[in-house]
Design a protein around this motif. Structure first.
Motif, PDB file in Angstrom:
ATOM      1  N   SER A   8      54.515  13.076   6.907  1.00  0.00           N
ATOM      2  CA  SER A   8      55.925  12.943   7.357  1.00  0.00           C
ATOM      3  C   SER A   8      56.551  13.472   6.043  1.00  0.00           C
ATOM      4  O   SER A   8      57.240  14.075   5.725  1.00  0.00           O
ATOM      5  N   THR A  11      57.148  17.107   5.864  1.00  0.00           N
ATOM      6  CA  THR A  11      58.288  17.320   7.175  1.00  0.00           C
ATOM      7  C   THR A  11      59.485  17.010   5.700  1.00  0.00           C
ATOM      8  O   THR A  11      60.448  17.873   6.599  1.00  0.00           O
ATOM      9  N   ASP A  12      59.351  16.113   5.514  1.00  0.00           N
ATOM     10  CA  ASP A  12      60.771  15.973   5.392  1.00  0.00           C
ATOM     11  C   ASP A  12      60.894  17.446   3.765  1.00  0.00           C
ATOM     12  O   ASP A  12      62.643  17.279   3.668  1.00  0.00           O
ATOM     13  N   LEU A  15      62.802  20.195   5.778  1.00  0.00           N
ATOM     14  CA  LEU A  15      63.778  19.785   6.347  1.00  0.00           C
ATOM     15  C   LEU A  15      64.865  20.556   4.969  1.00  0.00           C
ATOM     16  O   LEU A  15      65.536  20.820   5.367  1.00  0.00           O
ATOM     17  N   TRP A  64      62.392  18.520  12.386  1.00  0.00           N
ATOM     18  CA  TRP A  64      61.928  17.392  12.312  1.00  0.00           C
ATOM     19  C   TRP A  64      61.956  16.233  13.128  1.00  0.00           C
ATOM     20  O   TRP A  64      60.965  15.372  13.276  1.00  0.00           O
ATOM     21  N   TYR A  67      58.609  16.845  15.803  1.00  0.00           N
ATOM     22  CA  TYR A  67      57.734  16.585  14.930  1.00  0.00           C
ATOM     23  C   TYR A  67      57.658  15.115  15.005  1.00  0.00           C
ATOM     24  O   TYR A  67      56.433  14.530  14.619  1.00  0.00           O
ATOM     25  N   ARG A  68      58.348  14.512  14.342  1.00  0.00           N
ATOM     26  CA  ARG A  68      58.612  13.009  14.576  1.00  0.00           C
ATOM     27  C   ARG A  68      58.647  12.335  15.665  1.00  0.00           C
ATOM     28  O   ARG A  68      58.752  10.917  16.146  1.00  0.00           O
ATOM     29  N   VAL A 120      68.518  12.031  12.003  1.00  0.00           N
ATOM     30  CA  VAL A 120      67.459  12.391  10.546  1.00  0.00           C
ATOM     31  C   VAL A 120      67.434  11.455   9.452  1.00  0.00           C
ATOM     32  O   VAL A 120      65.831  10.913   9.794  1.00  0.00           O
ATOM     33  N   PHE A 125      64.316   9.938   6.767  1.00  0.00           N
ATOM     34  CA  PHE A 125      64.236  11.326   6.437  1.00  0.00           C
ATOM     35  C   PHE A 125      64.962  10.721   4.577  1.00  0.00           C
ATOM     36  O   PHE A 125      65.675   9.775   4.607  1.00  0.00           O
TER      37      PHE A 125
END
Length: 182
Positions: A8, A11-12, A15, A64, A67-68, A120, A125
């Motif tokens: 997580s 990915t955060d 982004l 994002w 992937y989530r 998001v 996020f």
């Protein structure tokens, strides 16, 4: 997208990096596109910088959400975008020939960006710290180095027919061609 498994936080971080780079691209390209538009007598080039920034943020948010595993939200954002582009094109094409279709497309991307960023943020996020963004930028440096030129050439080759039609037949016809390619 950068392939591979990420957690997580990663990915955060990516982004956050995309959003920062998008702002940098906007600030860099906006004056250049205005100068180029003036030199080439093509005011439509002014749209290049905001379009590039919106597209990058939309793609980052799309990856994002992918992937989530938020595919339903992603589909909803794409539907919002398509509805706004079509309705905007129908309304603006007659109101402002030449720029109405570009404006409708930009409005569609703006709605998609706002929708995806809202989705998001509602999905957990968190903005990454500057140190983690810098580390991610260094770690993934090869991705944009090797991917930027092919992506730019691909995008450029998609625009060539529109530019030729605009030059030979006018901006209104080019707008209709662009709309038909959606």
């Amino acid at each position: 997208a950068i392939a591979g498994q990420r957690d997580s936080a990663d990915t955060d971080t990516l982004l956050t990096l995309v959003m920062l780079l998008s702002v940098a691209v906007l600030l860099l390209l906006l004056p250049l596109s205005q100068v180029a538009g003036g030199l080439l007598a093509t005011p439509a080039l002014v749209w290049v910088a905001p379009a590039a920034a919106l597209y990058a943020v939309f793609q980052g948010a799309t990856y994002w959400l992918t992937y989530r595993g938020r595919f339903g939200l992603l589909s909803l954002a794409k539907i919002f975008q398509a509805v706004v582009v079509v309705l905007g094109a129908l309304l603006l094409a007659r109101q402002a020939p030449g720029t109405g279709l570009i404006g409708a497309s930009m409005l569609g991307y703006l709605v998609a960006v706002v929708a995806t960023l809202w989705m998001v943020s509602a999905s957990g996020f968190r903005l990454a710290s500057p140190a983690s963004v810098w580390t991610a930028a260094k770690r993934h440096l090869n991705f944009p180095l090797y991917g930027l030129l092919p992506a730019m050439l691909d995008s450029f080759s998609m625009l060539i027919p529109v530019w030729i039609v605009a030059d030979q037949f006018g901006t209104q016809e080019a707008g209709y061609l662009g709309l038909s390619r959606q």
